[in-house]
Motif scaffolding. Structure first.
Motif, short mmCIF file in Angstrom:
data_model
loop_
_atom_site.label_atom_id
_atom_site.label_comp_id
_atom_site.label_asym_id
_atom_site.label_seq_id
_atom_site.Cartn_x
_atom_site.Cartn_y
_atom_site.Cartn_z
N ILE A 14 0.82 -1.21 0.00
CA ILE A 14 0.00 0.00 0.00
C ILE A 14 0.86 1.27 0.00
CG2 ILE A 14 -1.70 1.32 1.31
CD1 ILE A 14 -2.95 -1.33 2.15
N PRO A 15 1.85 1.41 0.92
CA PRO A 15 2.73 2.60 0.83
C PRO A 15 3.49 2.66 -0.49
CG PRO A 15 2.98 1.52 2.95
CD PRO A 15 2.18 0.59 2.10
N LEU A 16 3.87 1.51 -1.04
CA LEU A 16 4.58 1.48 -2.31
C LEU A 16 3.70 2.01 -3.44
CD1 LEU A 16 7.13 0.67 -3.89
CD2 LEU A 16 6.13 -1.61 -4.15
N LEU A 17 2.43 1.61 -3.43
CA LEU A 17 1.49 2.08 -4.45
C LEU A 17 1.29 3.59 -4.33
CD1 LEU A 17 -0.56 1.54 -6.71
CD2 LEU A 17 -2.26 1.04 -4.93
N VAL A 18 1.12 4.08 -3.10
CA VAL A 18 0.93 5.52 -2.88
C VAL A 18 2.17 6.29 -3.34
CG1 VAL A 18 0.60 7.30 -1.13
CG2 VAL A 18 -0.70 5.17 -1.00
N SER A 19 3.35 5.81 -2.98
CA SER A 19 4.59 6.48 -3.37
C SER A 19 4.77 6.47 -4.89
CB SER A 19 5.79 5.80 -2.71
OG SER A 19 5.71 5.89 -1.30
#
Length: 253
Positions: free
Chosen positions: A183-188
């Motif tokens: 999830i943080p990877l997708l947002v970043s």
């Protein structure tokens, strides 16, 4: 932040015209595609490693380190082939073959990126007849590989500092735990893509069809000789595969 694979150097690969390296990478991948026999693909993989070390000046340890993100795919390939193909020993050998084919593809691409600045890479695509936007897109996509890898590593380090544990539990449990990374990877990734689009628009990308370049590239005798050597090697690969009938295992009769 965008990271780059490029490493400063004075090796022969660093000094070659980017068009030669682009053609060489494409021809190399096409040549590897001709074979699926592990007795051919394993030596070709190690020959590519030596090529990166002797001609590109890239340490073998560094080349192998860049292949680490591909290890999960390699592991799955080796496990799945004996399950879907009989006899199992032949399936295992085919799994090794396709794994080393994938690793060689990645290695050829990494060597190109590590010996060619992004500016020269884009210019090489343009001088090969591709539209500037197409060359820029390919270059950005290739450059985003290390960015994504380092983003993933930074997120995992941050989550482990908060007590996140990846190694414990079965496969399903560990897969569920990966959501705190994905999830943080997708947002970043979305944020980086948005910032990149703003940067391109602020520089009026596409406002003019005719582009000029501060620096240009020019083929020399050394570049023509290297191109000829690459084409001769590809012709040799074609002869071995179709003339001699070697290097290919018939999977389905």
């Amino acid at each position: 932040m965008m990271y780059s694979f490029y490493r400063e150097g004075t090796s022969l690969l660093h000094r070659l015209d980017p068009r030669v390296k682009i053609i060489g990478t494409i021809v190399g991948i096409a040549g590897i595609m001709l074979f699926n026999d592990p007795y051919f693909l394993l030596p070709l993989f190690f020959a590519t490693l030596l090529h990166g070390r002797l001609i590109g000046g890239i340490e073998i340890k560094e080349q192998l380190r860049l292949l680490k993100p591909l290890l999960p795919i390699v592991t799955i390939t080796i496990i799945v082939w004996p399950i879907i193909y009989r006899p199992r020993l032949m399936g295992f050998l085919l799994g090794i073959s396709f794994s080393f084919r994938l690793l060689t593809f990645g290695l050829l691409t990494f060597i190109l990126l590590m010996t060619t600045p992004q500016r020269d890479l884009i210019l090489g695509f343009v001088r090969l007849g591709m539209p500037y936007e197409f060359g820029l897109t390919i270059s950005i996509a290739l450059r985003y590989i290390p960015t994504l890898y380092l983003l993933t590593k930074n997120i995992m380090d941050a989550q482990m500092a908060r007590g996140w544990e990846m190694e414990k539990g079965n496969f399903i449990v560990r897969t569920k735990r990966m959501t705190v990374v994905l999830i943080p990877l997708l947002v970043s990734s979305l944020k980086t893509a948005h910032e990149l689009s703003i940067a391109l628009e602020s520089r009026a990308l596409g406002a003019s069809k005719k582009r000029t370049f501060l620096y240009d590239i020019k083929m020399s005798g050394r570049d023509y000789a290297a191109t000829l050597a690459v084409l001769l090697l590809f012709a040799l690969a074609l002869y071995v595969r179709y003339g001699l009938g070697l290097g290919h295992i018939r999977i389905y009769s």
